[in-house]
Scaffold this motif. Structure first.
Motif, PDB file in Angstrom:
ATOM      1  N   ALA A   1     -22.389  72.523  18.328  1.00 53.06           N
ATOM      2  CA  ALA A   1     -23.362  71.420  18.356  1.00 53.06           C
ATOM      3  C   ALA A   1     -22.756  70.222  17.639  1.00 53.06           C
ATOM      4  N   LEU A   2     -22.911  69.051  18.226  1.00 50.79           N
ATOM      5  CA  LEU A   2     -22.362  67.828  17.624  1.00 50.79           C
ATOM      6  C   LEU A   2     -23.491  66.843  17.348  1.00 50.79           C
ATOM      7  N   LYS A   3     -23.449  66.219  16.174  1.00 52.09           N
ATOM      8  CA  LYS A   3     -24.443  65.196  15.822  1.00 52.09           C
ATOM      9  C   LYS A   3     -23.775  63.833  15.842  1.00 52.09           C
ATOM     10  N   ASN A   4     -24.598  62.790  15.953  1.00 54.72           N
ATOM     11  CA  ASN A   4     -24.104  61.404  15.869  1.00 54.72           C
ATOM     12  C   ASN A   4     -22.958  61.114  16.833  1.00 54.72           C
ATOM     13  N   ILE A   5     -23.119  61.590  18.063  1.00 52.63           N
ATOM     14  CA  ILE A   5     -22.133  61.223  19.097  1.00 52.63           C
ATOM     15  C   ILE A   5     -22.814  60.242  20.063  1.00 52.63           C
ATOM     16  N   GLU A   6     -22.000  59.570  20.855  1.00 58.25           N
ATOM     17  CA  GLU A   6     -22.562  58.679  21.884  1.00 58.25           C
ATOM     18  C   GLU A   6     -22.049  59.148  23.229  1.00 58.25           C
ATOM     19  N   ILE A   7     -22.954  59.239  24.193  1.00 59.14           N
ATOM     20  CA  ILE A   7     -22.511  59.636  25.532  1.00 59.14           C
ATOM     21  C   ILE A   7     -22.762  58.497  26.510  1.00 59.14           C
ATOM     22  N   SER A   8     -21.924  58.429  27.525  1.00 55.35           N
ATOM     23  CA  SER A   8     -22.243  57.544  28.648  1.00 55.35           C
ATOM     24  C   SER A   8     -21.933  58.302  29.938  1.00 55.35           C
ATOM     25  N   VAL A   9     -22.805  58.094  30.916  1.00 52.29           N
ATOM     26  CA  VAL A   9     -22.683  58.774  32.201  1.00 52.29           C
ATOM     27  C   VAL A   9     -22.478  57.704  33.262  1.00 52.29           C
TER      28      VAL A   9
ATOM     29  N   VAL B   1     -22.939  71.295  29.335  1.00 60.14           N
ATOM     30  CA  VAL B   1     -23.411  70.606  28.130  1.00 60.14           C
ATOM     31  C   VAL B   1     -24.932  70.482  28.149  1.00 60.14           C
ATOM     32  N   SER B   2     -25.508  70.476  26.939  1.00 57.73           N
ATOM     33  CA  SER B   2     -26.953  70.370  26.798  1.00 57.73           C
ATOM     34  C   SER B   2     -27.258  69.549  25.551  1.00 57.73           C
ATOM     35  N   GLY B   3     -28.514  69.558  25.121  1.00 59.44           N
ATOM     36  CA  GLY B   3     -28.913  68.796  23.931  1.00 59.44           C
ATOM     37  C   GLY B   3     -29.690  67.556  24.310  1.00 59.44           C
ATOM     38  N   PRO B   4     -30.452  66.969  23.355  1.00 57.32           N
ATOM     39  CA  PRO B   4     -31.368  65.866  23.668  1.00 57.32           C
ATOM     40  C   PRO B   4     -30.783  64.720  24.483  1.00 57.32           C
ATOM     41  N   VAL B   5     -29.601  64.206  24.086  1.00 60.77           N
ATOM     42  CA  VAL B   5     -29.066  63.031  24.799  1.00 60.77           C
ATOM     43  C   VAL B   5     -28.715  63.372  26.249  1.00 60.77           C
ATOM     44  N   LEU B   6     -28.290  64.602  26.482  1.00 55.96           N
ATOM     45  CA  LEU B   6     -27.883  64.984  27.836  1.00 55.96           C
ATOM     46  C   LEU B   6     -29.087  65.343  28.703  1.00 55.96           C
TER      47      LEU B   6
ATOM     48  N   GLY C   1     -26.901  60.412  19.800  1.00 58.55           N
ATOM     49  CA  GLY C   1     -27.690  61.491  19.217  1.00 58.55           C
ATOM     50  C   GLY C   1     -26.942  62.804  19.150  1.00 58.55           C
ATOM     51  N   GLU C   2     -27.635  63.876  19.570  1.00 63.16           N
ATOM     52  CA  GLU C   2     -27.084  65.228  19.435  1.00 63.16           C
ATOM     53  C   GLU C   2     -26.826  65.871  20.788  1.00 63.16           C
ATOM     54  N   MET C   3     -25.818  66.750  20.825  1.00 61.09           N
ATOM     55  CA  MET C   3     -25.511  67.494  22.045  1.00 61.09           C
ATOM     56  C   MET C   3     -24.955  68.862  21.681  1.00 61.09           C
ATOM     57  N   MET C   4     -24.799  69.696  22.696  1.00 55.84           N
ATOM     58  CA  MET C   4     -24.260  71.038  22.461  1.00 55.84           C
ATOM     59  C   MET C   4     -23.460  71.485  23.673  1.00 55.84           C
TER      60      MET C   4
END
Length: 414
Positions: free
Chosen positions: A212-220, A241-246, A232-235
């Motif tokens: 699990a990673l915190k404080n990352i930024e994703i872009s799709v 991949v999963s987690g709130p941002v995804l 936010g957070e991902m896993m």
């Protein structure tokens, strides 16, 4: 006495029944499950994220599909209104990071009990283990419902369909509402799971499974255009991949993935640092371990599970001495950190989806009342409609707001 029948005892159905009963009408809920709020019980990992304590502008901007349709619903019954209702019904609430609102007890059962108590105080009739087979139609008007048990007809001055979508089918979300809507002449859009984990092409996710990673930024993106960006957070999981941002991102790309289009995910593992700042940070770290091998110099930069993957992605030999690493090699490490790429190939199924994207076409429903434009005395509320939002309590707010509007409109429609 005129009665209003509500099909479905979930969030939208209970809201509709409360609203109709508060307007002085007899409200009757038919719920095919053995209890009310079965899906509500598992939302927010059993804690029930009831709404989001944000302003109305953010409420609208968090809606992914058909946000303009929700204008009357959101203004007619706001996030403050549902919070007040639950508190008054004996369920104290708290607000957490990102404006997410939960019961103080962290128990979804307290939300359901508060609503059930409210229904009882308003003399709402609740029939559990009682499914609706079809709508009782005469011409272009709904006269009531036909029950599954014995084909019994129940007359009503209005019927509200609040049956949910297709997500979490074990909770009874098996698409009944779409069938009922079609019986009344409504069209239903193509459905897809939403707020659901992504499947990726790369095997690297298996190596990282459980991280699990915190404080990352994703872009799709679709390769040309950015479709979604979030912090936010991902896993990592065994499939992707999963987690709130995804989960939120999935709602913006579901339709593309259904068409078989390829979508790229980029993860910035250190979004607080620019490329130059990250390079300077790496140089400082390297300075302290000059004579160590590269593979032993990354403990301060990444979680241990990520280190072998980042070594591979940087293309730097693991046994290379830190003081021999070139500027170009450092640049590759920075790039791998700021742009950790994965190829998204699909979504997990409805059994893992928090909500359904798609549903009854909103063009055929009056946004000011939630009444069908095709069949008199027929109303819709909640997830059965083609409405969805990102994570954070917004989807439940859609259910509460459309439920209240449908209930009030049905009560005043006669």
């Amino acid at each position: 006495m005129d009665k209003i029948i509500i099909i479905g005892g979930g969030a939208a159905g209970m809201a509709a029944a409360i609203a109709a009963a508060e307007c002085g009408k007899k409200a009757v809920i038919y719920e095919k499950n053995e209890k009310l709020g079965k899906k509500l019980f598992i939302t927010g990992k059993g804690r029930c994220n009831v709404t989001n304590d944000c302003d109305l502008e953010q409420l609208f901007s968090s809606v992914v599909t058909n946000r303009r349709f929700l204008y009357s619903a959101f203004y007619g019954f706001t996030n403050t209104d549902i919070m007040d209702l639950l508190k008054e019904a004996g369920c104290p609430l708290k607000t957490e990071r990102g404006g997410r609102v939960f019961p103080v007890s962290d128990k979804s059962s307290d939300v359901i009990n508060a609503l059930a108590g409210k229904l009882k105080s308003l003399d709402v009739e609740v029939h559990l283990n009682e499914g609706v087979k079809s709508l009782w139609m005469e011409g272009d008007a709904v006269k009531g419902v036909i029950l599954e048990r014995g084909g019994k007809k129940e007359s009503a001055s209005a019927v509200i369909v609040a049956t949910g979508g297709l997500s979490y089918p074990t909770t009874g979300s098996t698409g009944d509402g779409y069938r009922l809507a079609k019986e009344a002449g409504h069209s239903v859009t193509k459905m897809s799971p939403a707020l659901v984990p992504f499947i990726t092409a790369e095997d690297v996710v298996k190596e990282l499974q459980g991280l699990a990673l915190k404080n990352i930024e994703i872009s799709v993106s679709d390769g040309k255009k950015e479709l979604y960006r979030d912090f936010g957070e991902m896993m990592f999981t065994h499939f992707g991949v999963s987690g709130p941002v995804l989960l939120s991102a999935s709602s913006y790309v579901a339709k593309r993935l259904l068409k078989g289009e390829m979508v790229m995910l980029s993860i910035d593992l250190k979004p607080a640092l620019s490329g130059e700042q990250l390079d300077a940070r790496i140089l400082r770290d390297f300075d302290e371990v000059k004579n160590k091998q590269f593979s032993n110099a990354l403990n301060h930069l990444y979680p241990s599970k990520l280190i072998p993957v980042m070594i591979k992605r940087s293309g730097i030999a693991p046994e290379k001495k830190v003081n021999e690493i070139t500027r170009e090699e450092r640049r590759r490490l920075v790039e791998a950190t700021k742009d950790f790429k994965l190829t998204i190939t699909g979504l997990r199924g409805f059994n893992e989806a928090i909500i359904t994207q798609g549903g009854v076409t909103v063009k055929e429903v009056n946004p000011s009342t939630m009444e069908s434009k095709l069949a008199k005395n027929l109303y819709f509320a909640g997830e059965v409609l083609d409405l969805d939002a990102v994570t954070g309590g917004y989807n439940l707010q859609i259910a509460w707001s459309t439920g209240f509007l449908a209930g009030r409109s049905a009560a005043g429609a006669q």
